[in-house]
Motif scaffolding. Structure first.
Motif, short mmCIF file in Angstrom:
data_model
loop_
_atom_site.label_atom_id
_atom_site.label_comp_id
_atom_site.label_asym_id
_atom_site.label_seq_id
_atom_site.Cartn_x
_atom_site.Cartn_y
_atom_site.Cartn_z
N PRO A 242 0.72 -1.33 -0.14
CA PRO A 242 0.03 0.14 0.18
C PRO A 242 0.81 1.30 -0.04
CG PRO A 242 -1.13 -1.54 1.60
CD PRO A 242 0.59 -2.19 1.05
N ASP A 243 1.91 1.12 0.65
CA ASP A 243 2.90 2.35 0.85
C ASP A 243 3.37 2.92 -0.41
OD1 ASP A 243 2.30 2.61 3.52
OD2 ASP A 243 4.26 1.79 4.28
N HIS A 244 3.57 1.87 -1.49
CA HIS A 244 4.11 1.99 -2.73
C HIS A 244 3.01 3.12 -3.55
CE1 HIS A 244 6.57 -1.73 -2.76
NE2 HIS A 244 6.73 -0.98 -1.81
N ALA A 245 1.99 3.25 -3.18
CA ALA A 245 0.90 4.05 -3.89
C ALA A 245 1.35 5.40 -3.65
CB ALA A 245 -0.51 3.87 -3.33
N ILE A 246 2.00 5.74 -2.61
CA ILE A 246 2.55 7.10 -2.20
C ILE A 246 3.59 7.78 -3.34
CG2 ILE A 246 3.56 8.82 -0.54
CD1 ILE A 246 2.16 7.09 1.46
N ALA A 247 4.42 6.58 -3.50
CA ALA A 247 5.64 6.97 -4.51
C ALA A 247 5.01 6.92 -5.50
CB ALA A 247 6.64 6.05 -4.17
N ALA A 248 3.91 6.14 -6.03
CA ALA A 248 3.43 6.31 -7.46
C ALA A 248 2.85 7.61 -7.86
CB ALA A 248 2.33 5.37 -7.43
N VAL A 249 2.13 8.27 -6.71
CA VAL A 249 1.57 9.71 -7.04
C VAL A 249 2.55 10.76 -7.19
CG1 VAL A 249 0.39 11.53 -5.94
CG2 VAL A 249 -0.67 9.02 -5.55
N GLU A 250 3.57 10.43 -6.27
CA GLU A 250 4.86 11.41 -6.38
C GLU A 250 5.64 11.28 -7.81
OE1 GLU A 250 6.40 13.70 -4.39
OE2 GLU A 250 4.37 13.55 -3.37
N ALA A 251 5.51 10.30 -8.56
CA ALA A 251 6.17 10.01 -9.76
C ALA A 251 5.16 10.46 -11.03
CB ALA A 251 6.48 8.68 -9.96
N GLY A 252 4.12 10.92 -10.38
CA GLY A 252 3.14 11.36 -11.75
C GLY A 252 2.26 10.31 -12.14
N ALA A 253 1.85 9.01 -11.53
CA ALA A 253 1.48 8.10 -12.19
C ALA A 253 -0.13 8.56 -12.25
CB ALA A 253 1.22 6.66 -11.28
N SER A 254 -1.16 7.99 -13.33
CA SER A 254 -2.27 8.38 -13.35
C SER A 254 -3.04 7.18 -12.54
CB SER A 254 -2.89 8.39 -14.75
OG SER A 254 -2.17 9.14 -15.58
N GLY A 255 -2.54 6.28 -11.97
CA GLY A 255 -3.27 5.11 -11.44
C GLY A 255 -2.41 4.16 -10.99
N VAL A 256 -2.81 3.00 -10.41
CA VAL A 256 -2.20 1.84 -10.23
C VAL A 256 -2.66 0.96 -11.15
CG1 VAL A 256 -1.74 -0.03 -8.69
CG2 VAL A 256 -1.34 2.13 -7.72
N GLY A 257 -1.71 0.20 -11.90
CA GLY A 257 -2.34 -0.69 -13.08
C GLY A 257 -1.87 -2.18 -12.42
N LEU A 258 -1.11 -2.39 -11.46
CA LEU A 258 -1.09 -3.54 -10.85
C LEU A 258 -0.66 -3.65 -9.64
CD1 LEU A 258 -0.83 -6.66 -11.18
CD2 LEU A 258 1.70 -6.38 -11.96
N PHE A 259 -1.50 -3.96 -8.54
CA PHE A 259 -1.43 -4.12 -7.15
C PHE A 259 -1.09 -5.53 -6.94
CE2 PHE A 259 -2.56 -2.93 -2.55
CZ PHE A 259 -1.66 -3.63 -2.01
N ARG A 260 0.42 -6.08 -6.92
CA ARG A 260 0.49 -7.43 -6.43
C ARG A 260 0.07 -7.99 -5.03
NH1 ARG A 260 5.30 -5.85 -9.37
NH2 ARG A 260 5.53 -6.75 -11.21
N SER A 261 -0.92 -8.32 -4.89
CA SER A 261 -1.41 -8.71 -3.77
C SER A 261 -0.81 -9.77 -2.87
CB SER A 261 -3.17 -8.96 -3.76
OG SER A 261 -3.32 -10.12 -4.40
N GLU A 262 -0.28 -10.66 -3.56
CA GLU A 262 0.51 -11.71 -3.18
C GLU A 262 1.48 -11.29 -2.06
OE1 GLU A 262 2.05 -11.34 -7.25
OE2 GLU A 262 0.05 -11.53 -6.12
N PHE A 263 2.08 -10.12 -2.24
CA PHE A 263 2.93 -9.70 -0.89
C PHE A 263 2.29 -9.29 0.35
CE2 PHE A 263 7.37 -7.38 -1.35
CZ PHE A 263 7.22 -7.08 -0.03
N LEU A 264 1.07 -9.44 0.60
CA LEU A 264 0.53 -9.40 1.81
C LEU A 264 0.52 -10.63 2.16
CD1 LEU A 264 -2.61 -7.26 0.87
CD2 LEU A 264 -0.58 -6.49 1.86
N PHE A 265 0.88 -11.75 1.58
CA PHE A 265 0.68 -13.12 2.13
C PHE A 265 1.84 -13.66 2.25
CE2 PHE A 265 -3.23 -12.42 -0.12
CZ PHE A 265 -4.18 -13.29 0.48
N MET A 266 3.09 -12.88 2.11
CA MET A 266 4.37 -13.43 2.40
C MET A 266 4.71 -13.55 3.78
SD MET A 266 6.48 -11.03 -0.70
CE MET A 266 7.67 -11.25 0.35
N GLY A 267 5.83 -14.35 4.27
CA GLY A 267 6.01 -14.54 5.44
C GLY A 267 5.12 -14.90 6.38
#
Length: 584
Positions: free
Chosen positions: A287-312
């Motif tokens: 989720p925190d990566h979304a902040i960096a996406a806005v800072e870089a000028g992204a028009s949205g999130v094209g792929l949120f890899r949800s499996e990262f939440l299931f790691m560890g």
């Protein structure tokens, strides 16, 4: 010393020049001995104390993070803390000490070897490389056990030329990277890792040149050797001559000037010279990566890899993230994007992924029970995720993206489960977007060859080029012996891409590319010339892709694109694709 060159995997952009600082792994020379029965519990406590100390170290690093630290660094610290708390790390080695009488270091390394072997069986590049997280956490514990914890030299009191330090290591953990913000460093070189290793992710987010996967750099490079990292070419030059050093200093200065200029494009729309608008989106893992996406000028999130939440979370299903945990994460990303769309990919794991410790004995996990196949086989896990995604859609535009679709029944069953999740939430008076968009990843050739079926039932398409190339060319991306056959402009790949964008245009639905090809500047003109109007990539790559678009006249590309699509000769295709860069 004679100059020599090492070849590795380029994972970021730019030139770095500096002195080598070697980080030696603590695990290379651990002691192996048996402890007496009366000393077993004392040895157990020694390992427990080391784990506790590492927990404190991670917490201290987290507390000391500067406000301008990339969000990835904090997220990786959380992942390492979770791994350290997992019974597979915190308890299993203790059982080895008690049952086999191994000393603490030996017990820990033995358990890590078992876990590493399990991760080696994972097909997915991104998840397979998470093995490095487990090894890095273990190495941190070993440093405490052996008293070999290292600290990096500070920049204060040394001249600017010698202050430039390039870190050379077998691998580098995110926790170790925290020290680098206060140290005099400007590049990374590692023996291990790949495009999705944490070294790669963090170096891209920091904009620091890095070359990974060199194989033996940490054994060939000596402390304080002069190094040049050319991270565009994936090359490390050791002990360069004065002439080569001066040439690279000039190139470095030019690249730095160009990068500063690119940053001014953040608010500029990505529109071609002939007025065609291209939507640039960001790929995120947390989720925190979304902040960096806005800072870089992204028009949205094209792929949120949800499996990262299931790691560890090794173990049984009750250790998987709950609906509330997932909802909180998805909502955070949606709110961070401030009204821009967020496309969340449903769980892309399977029998080959480390959600449990069962040995499924799969010959080729790439062809096994993964992605949507796994989700439909585990409807409770799938339903929990769908409910969380739907609930997050009440806070902003959310699109649901389903990976590895190939069959009509997979589409029908997925849509039916989404409707069931909606009905449950409605009965519970929980808010959600009733008109949420649902799309499919086109990454199996069968899907690209039966597109009328997909466009009829779904709202959008997104091409996962990495897997599409792997499945079309029958190449295991994890197998270094066939890596040279991986070719993103193979005529078969281009034909499948052309079929996909044509079918989507005819049906009037959006189609994006979210695989590695989208972030490759050399292919930008090819993709938008073929008709793709949405590209999703790591946020750090957005400015350079945008600049390429701003300098492109789509109409003038068309004769060249037609020539590419008419040809099946690899050399002709390669030559014409290269020539696109010079089309005015």
């Amino acid at each position: 010393m004679a100059s020599f060159t090492l070849q590795g995997i380029p994972v970021s952009r730019g030139i770095a020049i500096g002195r080598a600082h070697l980080l030696r792994p603590a695990a290379l020379d651990v002691q192996h001995y048996l402890v007496a029965q009366e000393q077993v519990e004392a040895e157990v406590r020694r390992l427990q104390d080391a784990i506790t100390q590492v927990h404190k170290e991670l917490q201290a690093i987290w507390s000391d993070l500067p406000q301008d630290a990339p969000t990835e660094l904090g997220a990786f610290l959380d992942v390492h803390a979770l791994i350290l708390s997992d019974p597979m790390i915190s308890e299993a080695p203790l059982d080895i000490i008690r049952n086999r009488h191994y000393n603490a270091e030996w017990a820990l390394v033995t358990q890590i070897d078992v876990l590493s072997a399990q991760f080696d069986e994972i097909e997915d590049d991104y998840l397979r490389e998470r093995k490095a997280d487990i090894q890095q956490v273990a190495e941190r514990v070993l440093k405490v056990l052996t008293g070999s914890a290292h600290s990096l030299p500070r920049a204060e009191g040394i001249d600017e030329r010698s202050a430039n330090m390039i870190v050379v290591a077998r691998d580098i953990s995110p926790a170790d990277m925290m020290q680098f913000r206060d140290a005099a460093f400007n590049g990374f070189v590692t023996d291990e890792g790949g495009q999705n290793s944490h070294t790669a992710i963090v170096s891209r987010s920091l904009g620091i040149p890095a070359v990974v996967g060199t194989g033996n750099a940490s054994r060939l490079i000596e402390q304080d050797d002069w190094l040049i990292i050319d991270s565009d070419a994936g090359v490390v030059i050791v002990a360069p001559s004065p002439l080569v050093l001066e040439q690279y200093r000039e190139l470095q200065a030019r690249l730095l000037k160009a990068r500063k200029k690119l940053l001014k494009l953040k608010k500029t729309p990505a529109v071609t010279l002939d007025g065609v608008e291209i939507t640039l989106l960001a790929n995120i893992e947390l989720p925190d990566h979304a902040i960096a996406a806005v800072e870089a000028g992204a028009s949205g999130v094209g792929l949120f890899r949800s499996e990262f939440l299931f790691m560890g979370r090794t173990g049984h299903a009750h250790k998987l993230p709950t609906e509330e945990e997932q909802f909180t994460a998805y909502r955070a990303a949606v709110q961070a994007m401030k009204g821009r769309p967020v496309t969340i990919r449903t769980l892309d794991v399977g029998a080959d992924k480390p959600l449990d410790t069962t040995d499924h004995n799969i010959l080729n996990p790439a062809l096994g029970l993964r992605a949507i196949r796994y989700c439909l086989a585990e409807p409770q896990i799938f339903m929990t995720q769908l409910r969380a995604m739907l609930r997050a859609s009440a806070f902003g535009p959310v699109h649901i993206l389903i990976p590895m679709m190939a069959h009509a029944f997979e589409i029908d069953q997925s849509l039916a489960m989404i409707e069931q999740a909606k009905a449950e939430l409605k009965a519970e008076n929980k808010k959600f977007d009733a008109d949420i968009h649902v799309g499919a990843m086109i990454e199996v050739p069968a899907a690209a060859l039966t597109l009328p079926l997909f466009v009829k039932k779904l709202d959008f398409l997104s091409v996962g080029t990495n897997d599409l190339i792997q499945y079309t060319l029958a190449i295991d991306r994890a197998d270094h012996e066939v890596a040279h056959l991986y070719n993103d402009i193979h005529p078969a790949i281009l034909q499948l891409l052309h079929m996909t964008v044509t079918a989507a245009e005819k049906a009037g639905i959006p189609v994006a590319i979210c695989g590695g090809m989208a972030g490759d500047r050399r292919l930008t003109r090819l993709l938008i010339g073929m008709g793709f109007r949405e590209l999703s990539m790591p946020a750090a790559l957005l400015p350079e892709i945008k600049q390429e678009i701003l300098n492109t006249n789509l109409e003038n590309l068309q004769p060249h694109i037609k020539k590419i699509l008419r040809s099946y000769d690899p050399q002709i295709i390669q030559d014409v694709v290269a020539s696109l860069a010079s089309v005015a």
